[in-house]
Design a protein around this motif. Structure first.
Motif, PDB file in Angstrom:
ATOM      1  N   GLY A 106       0.827  -1.203   0.000  1.00 44.53           N
ATOM      2  CA  GLY A 106       0.000   0.000   0.000  1.00 44.53           C
ATOM      3  C   GLY A 106       0.865   1.258   0.000  1.00 44.53           C
ATOM      4  N   GLY A 107       0.195   2.387  -0.247  1.00 42.29           N
ATOM      5  CA  GLY A 107       0.883   3.666  -0.157  1.00 42.29           C
ATOM      6  C   GLY A 107       1.409   3.905   1.256  1.00 42.29           C
ATOM      7  N   GLN A 108       0.726   3.315   2.215  1.00 43.28           N
ATOM      8  CA  GLN A 108       1.121   3.544   3.616  1.00 43.28           C
ATOM      9  C   GLN A 108       2.549   3.082   3.879  1.00 43.28           C
ATOM     10  OE1 GLN A 108      -0.588   5.255   5.865  1.00 43.28           O
ATOM     11  NE2 GLN A 108       0.953   4.953   7.453  1.00 43.28           N
ATOM     12  N   ILE A 111       4.977   5.567   2.394  1.00 42.49           N
ATOM     13  CA  ILE A 111       5.178   6.766   3.220  1.00 42.49           C
ATOM     14  C   ILE A 111       6.082   6.427   4.408  1.00 42.49           C
ATOM     15  CG2 ILE A 111       4.033   8.503   4.666  1.00 42.49           C
ATOM     16  CD1 ILE A 111       1.496   8.002   2.935  1.00 42.49           C
ATOM     17  N   TYR A 132      -3.332  13.816   6.070  1.00 42.38           N
ATOM     18  CA  TYR A 132      -3.695  12.390   6.200  1.00 42.38           C
ATOM     19  C   TYR A 132      -3.217  11.801   7.540  1.00 42.38           C
ATOM     20  CZ  TYR A 132      -3.092   7.368   5.153  1.00 42.38           C
ATOM     21  OH  TYR A 132      -3.087   5.994   5.191  1.00 42.38           O
ATOM     22  N   TYR A 179       5.455  17.326   2.875  1.00 44.16           N
ATOM     23  CA  TYR A 179       4.509  16.252   2.568  1.00 44.16           C
ATOM     24  C   TYR A 179       3.223  16.863   2.012  1.00 44.16           C
ATOM     25  CZ  TYR A 179       1.126  12.474   3.390  1.00 44.16           C
ATOM     26  OH  TYR A 179       0.132  11.530   3.241  1.00 44.16           O
ATOM     27  N   ILE A 181      -0.475  16.138  -0.441  1.00 43.21           N
ATOM     28  CA  ILE A 181      -1.442  15.297  -1.172  1.00 43.21           C
ATOM     29  C   ILE A 181      -2.149  16.257  -2.128  1.00 43.21           C
ATOM     30  CG2 ILE A 181      -3.448  13.736  -0.934  1.00 43.21           C
ATOM     31  CD1 ILE A 181      -2.476  13.848   2.220  1.00 43.21           C
ATOM     32  N   ASN A 186      -6.936  14.273   1.213  1.00 39.37           N
ATOM     33  CA  ASN A 186      -7.502  13.657   2.412  1.00 39.37           C
ATOM     34  C   ASN A 186      -6.913  14.403   3.598  1.00 39.37           C
ATOM     35  OD1 ASN A 186      -8.338  12.033   4.504  1.00 39.37           O
ATOM     36  ND2 ASN A 186      -7.188  10.215   3.872  1.00 39.37           N
ATOM     37  N   ASP A 214       2.060  12.529  -2.441  1.00 39.96           N
ATOM     38  CA  ASP A 214       1.236  11.356  -2.151  1.00 39.96           C
ATOM     39  C   ASP A 214      -0.044  11.459  -2.976  1.00 39.96           C
ATOM     40  OD1 ASP A 214       0.045   9.163  -0.949  1.00 39.96           O
ATOM     41  OD2 ASP A 214      -0.366  10.171   0.958  1.00 39.96           O
ATOM     42  N   PRO A 216      -3.056   9.187  -3.929  1.00 37.36           N
ATOM     43  CA  PRO A 216      -3.977   8.051  -4.067  1.00 37.36           C
ATOM     44  C   PRO A 216      -5.229   8.374  -4.882  1.00 37.36           C
ATOM     45  CG  PRO A 216      -3.740   8.724  -1.748  1.00 37.36           C
ATOM     46  CD  PRO A 216      -3.084   9.768  -2.583  1.00 37.36           C
ATOM     47  N   TYR A 217      -5.591   9.670  -4.981  1.00 37.70           N
ATOM     48  CA  TYR A 217      -6.927  10.010  -5.500  1.00 37.70           C
ATOM     49  C   TYR A 217      -6.910  10.701  -6.868  1.00 37.70           C
ATOM     50  CZ  TYR A 217      -7.966   9.179  -0.600  1.00 37.70           C
ATOM     51  OH  TYR A 217      -8.055   8.607   0.643  1.00 37.70           O
ATOM     52  N   THR A 243      -0.839   4.129  -5.312  1.00 41.64           N
ATOM     53  CA  THR A 243      -1.483   2.948  -4.734  1.00 41.64           C
ATOM     54  C   THR A 243      -2.588   2.456  -5.660  1.00 41.64           C
ATOM     55  OG1 THR A 243      -2.770   2.129  -2.843  1.00 41.64           O
ATOM     56  CG2 THR A 243      -3.104   4.424  -3.428  1.00 41.64           C
ATOM     57  N   SER A 245      -5.126   1.077  -4.168  1.00 33.60           N
ATOM     58  CA  SER A 245      -6.217   0.942  -3.186  1.00 33.60           C
ATOM     59  C   SER A 245      -7.522   1.606  -3.631  1.00 33.60           C
ATOM     60  CB  SER A 245      -5.803   1.543  -1.841  1.00 33.60           C
ATOM     61  OG  SER A 245      -4.884   0.698  -1.189  1.00 33.60           O
ATOM     62  N   LYS A 246      -7.433   2.750  -4.322  1.00 38.68           N
ATOM     63  CA  LYS A 246      -8.655   3.477  -4.663  1.00 38.68           C
ATOM     64  C   LYS A 246      -9.079   3.229  -6.107  1.00 38.68           C
ATOM     65  CE  LYS A 246      -7.406   5.090  -0.752  1.00 38.68           C
ATOM     66  NZ  LYS A 246      -7.934   5.347   0.563  1.00 38.68           N
ATOM     67  N   ARG A 253      -3.493  -4.476  -0.976  1.00 39.30           N
ATOM     68  CA  ARG A 253      -2.339  -3.863  -0.297  1.00 39.30           C
ATOM     69  C   ARG A 253      -1.159  -3.718  -1.265  1.00 39.30           C
ATOM     70  NH1 ARG A 253      -3.772  -0.968   1.686  1.00 39.30           N
ATOM     71  NH2 ARG A 253      -2.260  -0.466   3.293  1.00 39.30           N
ATOM     72  N   TYR A 335     -13.855  12.985   0.156  1.00 37.58           N
ATOM     73  CA  TYR A 335     -14.050  13.717   1.407  1.00 37.58           C
ATOM     74  C   TYR A 335     -14.632  15.120   1.287  1.00 37.58           C
ATOM     75  CZ  TYR A 335     -10.681  10.067   2.457  1.00 37.58           C
ATOM     76  OH  TYR A 335     -10.044   8.867   2.546  1.00 37.58           O
TER      77      TYR A 335
HETATM   78  C1  LIG Z   1      -3.644  10.484   1.436  1.00 37.10           C
HETATM   79  C2  LIG Z   1      -3.469   9.028   1.570  1.00 37.10           C
HETATM   80  N1  LIG Z   1      -2.248   8.498   1.426  1.00 37.10           N
HETATM   81  C3  LIG Z   1      -2.037   7.182   1.521  1.00 37.10           C
HETATM   82  C4  LIG Z   1      -3.066   6.315   1.811  1.00 37.10           C
HETATM   83  C5  LIG Z   1      -2.690   4.867   1.965  1.00 37.10           C
HETATM   84  O1  LIG Z   1      -3.459   3.997   1.280  1.00 37.10           O
HETATM   85  P1  LIG Z   1      -2.996   2.498   1.005  1.00 37.10           P
HETATM   86  O2  LIG Z   1      -1.978   2.122   2.036  1.00 37.10           O
HETATM   87  O3  LIG Z   1      -4.235   1.698   1.099  1.00 37.10           O
HETATM   88  O4  LIG Z   1      -2.404   2.493  -0.361  1.00 37.10           O
HETATM   89  C6  LIG Z   1      -4.358   6.804   1.978  1.00 37.10           C
HETATM   90  C7  LIG Z   1      -5.480   5.921   2.335  1.00 37.10           C
HETATM   91  O5  LIG Z   1      -6.547   6.330   2.679  1.00 37.10           O
HETATM   92  C8  LIG Z   1      -4.569   8.204   1.845  1.00 37.10           C
HETATM   93  O6  LIG Z   1      -5.772   8.758   1.985  1.00 37.10           O
END
Ligand SMILES: Cc1ncc(COP(=O)(O)O)c(C=O)c1O
Length: 432
Positions: A106-108, A111, A132, A179, A181, A186, A214, A216-217, A243, A245-246, A253, A335
């Motif tokens: 995941g992006g998490q 980071i 975030y 940092y 987004i 988010n 970052d 994701p969206y 990521t 994820s979205k 993941r 959001y």
């Molecule tokens: C701004 C931002 N960065 C990173 C993530 C990490 O997402 P993931 O680990 O699912 O890729 C999220 C998830 O909500 C996010 O909102």
């Protein structure tokens, strides 16, 4: 468990002692109850996926490539997947090649890797305020000091970033990372304007900054628009996080980080030390999803779902909220960010909101300090009719609270806005 009753307290590493569950995590148990309309979690609407197609992908993968899919892999992640992820970046207009990518959980994790790669205790990170929660968690895990740059409808107020840089210099502190987004942020639901992106890129050059971008969206724009990336403007100064994820599924993941070669090499070493390699099974599922399915159509389908929900929320807010409540108007992502009138504390209000069978995330979870009069609503998961119901419940509660504050304090609110340290926190009105 309260920290001071924890018998293991003395054993923990110093950086772990103060760790607490985020507001969002603490909420999860309660908001799962069916009677509550939850705007709390930022969960993608995975039910919009074609499960027959996903099932076919997984079945075929194991049948035809089981031994490989169930085996270890390399620390950088699979070459074929990196090609495809670089292709996704280019689809969004971000220049990229497979070689600069490291596949992450995941992006998490991306980071987290970047934070552990660059941050010593006490290093300063400049981040949007609000930002975030998971980003804040990864940064504070390295004991970095997060200083916020306020936002408005055009994202981070980059001119105020200059003030923060001057303050850090005056304090004799090094700003190790910025940092951001930039797309459908988010939690604020706003995007960084193009002129501000250009200014941020200029400042990065002038002040020798490294930017953590970052994203994701970015592909979840309701009108299918894309913005120029910071990576495109100052490639040597940007570490970019993506990521699936979205755009596919958070349960896979699978995320990635794209970085200049020397940084990429360090990130691979850090990731290997932490996890050996990203999960081969997940990587190959994503690979074969991207290779065999119309994934761009799926992204469009997600966008339609989220746009309908965003509209339901914005329309309901306009009719249900009392005067003095303000909110942002997202054009993509998940959001809406709400600012309530002076004197109402969204953290304190949450218990009453749950009694009113509606949940949100209090603003303070998104700041290193501040956010008392703000809250995040996520429209990604509940269907439109539940959204209307939930906003009506929240509106009723806020009407009562505004009355209460007025009855007790008259027209003078009891406390100054913000916590003094970040007097200019938050996003001015875009509506409401
Ligand atoms: C701004 C931002 N960065 C990173 C993530 C990490 O997402 P993931 O680990 O699912 O890729 C999220 C998830 O909500 C996010 O909102």
């Amino acid at each position: 468990v309260r920290l001071d009753t924890d018998p293991y307290l003395e054993r923990y590493a110093t950086r772990v002692r103060g760790m607490r569950a985020s507001e969002i995590r603490a909420l999860f148990a309660v908001v799962a109850r069916p009677e509550i309309v939850s705007f709390a979690g930022g969960a993608p609407y995975t039910a919009a996926l074609d499960f027959t197609a996903v099932g076919d992908v997984v079945t075929r993968l194991i049948r035809d490539h089981g031994a490989e899919a169930l085996q270890y892999g390399g620390g950088q992640g699979r070459a074929q997947l990196r090609e495809q992820l670089a292709e996704i970046m280019r689809y969004e207009g971000v220049p990229s090649h497979a070689d600069e990518l490291v596949v992450t959980i995941g992006g998490q994790q991306a980071i987290e890797l970047v934070a552990s790669c660059f941050l010593d205790p006490g290093d300063v990170v400049l981040a949007e305020g609000p930002t975030y929660v998971g980003g804040l968690g990864a940064l504070s895990r390295q004991e970095a000091e997060v200083r916020h740059v306020p936002m408005d409808a055009d994202g981070m107020q980059v001119e105020l970033l200059e003030d923060r840089l001057a303050e850090a210099a005056a304090d004799g502190r090094r700003v190790k990372l910025v940092y951001t987004i930039p797309n459908h942020q988010n939690p604020a639901g706003v995007s960084l304007s193009v002129p501000r992106r250009r200014r941020l890129a200029e400042l990065a050059e002038q002040h020798d900054l490294l930017i953590l971008e970052d994203n994701p969206y970015g592909l979840l724009d309701f009108d299918g628009r894309t913005w120029p990336s910071l990576k495109e403007m100052v490639p040597d100064r940007v570490v970019y996080v993506g990521t699936v994820s979205k755009t596919f599924a958070p349960g896979a993941r699978v995320g990635w980080v794209a970085a200049p070669t020397p940084i990429r090499d360090k990130l691979i070493l850090l990731s290997e030390a932490a996890i050996l390699c990203p999960p081969t099974l997940s990587q190959m599922i994503v690979e074969s999803w991207l290779a065999t399915q119309p994934w761009q159509d799926q992204v469009k389908r997600f966008c339609e779902v989220y746009e309908e929900r965003a509209e339901a929320m914005l329309t309901a807010l306009a009719t249900e909220m009392p005067p003095g409540v303000e909110w942002t108007r997202p054009q993509g992502g998940f959001y809406v960010w709400l600012t309530v009138p002076d004197g109402i504390d969204t953290g304190d209000l949450l218990a009453k909101a749950l009694q009113h069978r509606v949940a949100y995330v209090p603003g303070r979870g998104f700041y290193a300090g501040g956010g008392r009069e703000q809250l995040r609503l996520s429209y990604s998961f509940p269907p439109p009719e539940r959204i209307r119901e939930g906003v009506a419940r929240l509106g009723e509660l806020l009407h009562q609270e505004v009355e209460l504050v007025r009855a007790v304090y008259g027209n003078r609110p009891p406390v100054p806005r913000g916590d003094g340290r970040h007097a200019d926190d938050g996003i001015p009105s875009q509506g409401g």
